[in-house]
Scaffold this active site. Structure first.
Site, PDB file in Angstrom:
ATOM      1  N   HIS A  95       0.856  -1.068  -0.029  1.00 48.45           N
ATOM      2  CA  HIS A  95      -0.098   0.009   0.023  1.00 48.45           C
ATOM      3  C   HIS A  95       0.967   1.302  -0.145  1.00 48.45           C
ATOM      4  O   HIS A  95       1.901   1.395   0.542  1.00 48.45           O
ATOM      5  CB  HIS A  95      -0.864   0.055   1.125  1.00 48.45           C
ATOM      6  CG  HIS A  95      -2.021   0.988   1.075  1.00 48.45           C
ATOM      7  ND1 HIS A  95      -1.960   2.333   1.235  1.00 48.45           N
ATOM      8  CD2 HIS A  95      -3.427   1.080   0.630  1.00 48.45           C
ATOM      9  CE1 HIS A  95      -2.794   3.136   1.335  1.00 48.45           C
ATOM     10  NE2 HIS A  95      -3.714   2.188   0.869  1.00 48.45           N
ATOM     11  N   GLU A 165      -3.825   2.090  -7.312  1.00 48.61           N
ATOM     12  CA  GLU A 165      -4.340   3.365  -6.455  1.00 48.61           C
ATOM     13  C   GLU A 165      -3.328   4.441  -6.746  1.00 48.61           C
ATOM     14  O   GLU A 165      -2.317   4.607  -6.234  1.00 48.61           O
ATOM     15  CB  GLU A 165      -4.140   2.831  -5.064  1.00 48.61           C
ATOM     16  CG  GLU A 165      -5.148   1.749  -4.695  1.00 48.61           C
ATOM     17  CD  GLU A 165      -5.404   1.771  -3.091  1.00 48.61           C
ATOM     18  OE1 GLU A 165      -6.495   1.852  -2.808  1.00 48.61           O
ATOM     19  OE2 GLU A 165      -4.603   1.591  -2.388  1.00 48.61           O
ATOM     20  N   GLY A 228     -11.198   3.048   1.224  1.00 46.91           N
ATOM     21  CA  GLY A 228     -10.675   3.430   2.512  1.00 46.91           C
ATOM     22  C   GLY A 228     -11.752   4.365   3.174  1.00 46.91           C
ATOM     23  O   GLY A 228     -12.584   3.562   3.823  1.00 46.91           O
TER      24      GLY A 228
HETATM   25  P1  PGA Z   1      -9.601   6.093   0.168  1.00 45.55           P
HETATM   26  O1  PGA Z   1      -8.079   5.288   0.399  1.00 45.55           O
HETATM   27  O2  PGA Z   1     -10.568   5.353  -0.606  1.00 45.55           O
HETATM   28  O3  PGA Z   1      -9.889   6.918   1.305  1.00 45.55           O
HETATM   29  O4  PGA Z   1      -9.039   7.015  -0.873  1.00 45.55           O
HETATM   30  C1  PGA Z   1      -8.022   4.188  -0.700  1.00 45.55           C
HETATM   31  C2  PGA Z   1      -6.656   3.484  -0.046  1.00 45.55           C
HETATM   32  O5  PGA Z   1      -5.746   4.118   0.432  1.00 45.55           O
HETATM   33  O6  PGA Z   1      -6.665   2.191   0.009  1.00 45.55           O
END
Ligand code: PGA
Length: 250
Positions: A95, A165, A228
């Site tokens: 991540h 991401e 997230g």
């Molecule tokens: P977010 O986070 O949906 O709050 O943007 C996603 C993640 O970091 O896996």
């Protein structure tokens, strides 16, 4: 793994009691339907979350990280063996917060992916470029490097999920959504890189919300999402699940 795959990454946002309470609500309110739902609480909450979702074999568990060794003198780390022992099917690896805040290099991520696979876990391998790298036109190069390094020693038949991401779209408090047009070229690139592997679902992550999930999660785009902020309430998480399932059923 059946699409759409909706994975909730609760990061370090909930304590054990809060994690169990949210998991219980999800277990009570999630309609049975197509797709895979994965909950990734903080590791110490895993037994409580597991208990909260017992009887819902359609809700699976994932850890947010693991070490690349099974045992050893690694104070504070969680072994992939322990992740498996806790009942997890999945483990998030690489991540961006691990890469940026804990200094995990592509090589460390690769070792963790290999260790997870050796343990029989399915890694959810995260890749994505920073805002700066994107500005310099390096998105494809960065994602290619992250992906090829991480999967270099993983047999092509080993089950794996990839989550794209882009760091510039991750919410860190306030949502920062990307558009479908911005992320589609990278999805194509990732799909090409994964061609020689057995079916590897590619998820999208970064400010996924109930009202934008249909941009990303469709049968001709991403196979699911890693969520997230919007996974922290039952309303928004189940709103995302419902929309993604509807889109996939069409
Ligand atoms: P977010 O986070 O949906 O709050 O943007 C996603 C993640 O970091 O896996």
């Amino acid at each position: 793994m059946q699409a759409p795959i909706l994975a909730a990454n609760w990061k370090m946002q909930l304590d054990i009691a809060e994690s169990a309470a949210l998991a219980k609500k999800i277990a009570n309110e999630l309609p049975r339907g197509n797709g895979t739902v994965i909950l990734c609480p903080t590791v110490a909450a895993m037994p409580a979350v597991s208990l909260a979702v017992s009887g819902r074999e359609d809700i699976l568990l994932g850890a947010q990280d693991c070490h690349n060794q099974t045992k050893g003198t690694f104070t504070g780390a969680t072994s992939p063996a322990v992740v498996a022992e806790l009942g997890c099917t999945y483990v998030i690896v690489g991540h961006s917060e691990r890469r940026q805040l804990f200094g995990e290099t592509d090589e460390v991520v690769a070792a963790k992916v290999a260790a997870a696979v050796a343990q029989g876990l399915i890694p959810i391998l995260c890749v994505g470029e920073t805002a700066d790298e994107r500005k310099k036109g390096e998105s494809e190069t960065v994602v290619t490097r992250q992906l090829t390094t991480a999967l270099a020693s993983v047999p092509p038949e080993a089950p794996c999920i990839v989550a794209y991401e882009p760091l510039w779209a991750i919410s860190h408090g306030a949502p920062h959504p990307a558009t479908k047009a911005e992320v589609t070229p990278i999805l194509k690139q990732i799909t090409t890189l994964l061609e020689k592997r057995s079916a590897t679902p590619v998820l999208y992550g970064g400010s996924v919300l109930p009202d934008n999930v249909q941009e990303f999660v469709t049968p001709d785009a991403f196979a699911g999402a890693l969520i997230g902020g919007a996974s922290l309430t039952v309303e928004s998480f189940l709103g995302i699940v419902a929309t993604a399932r509807r889109t996939y059923a069409i």
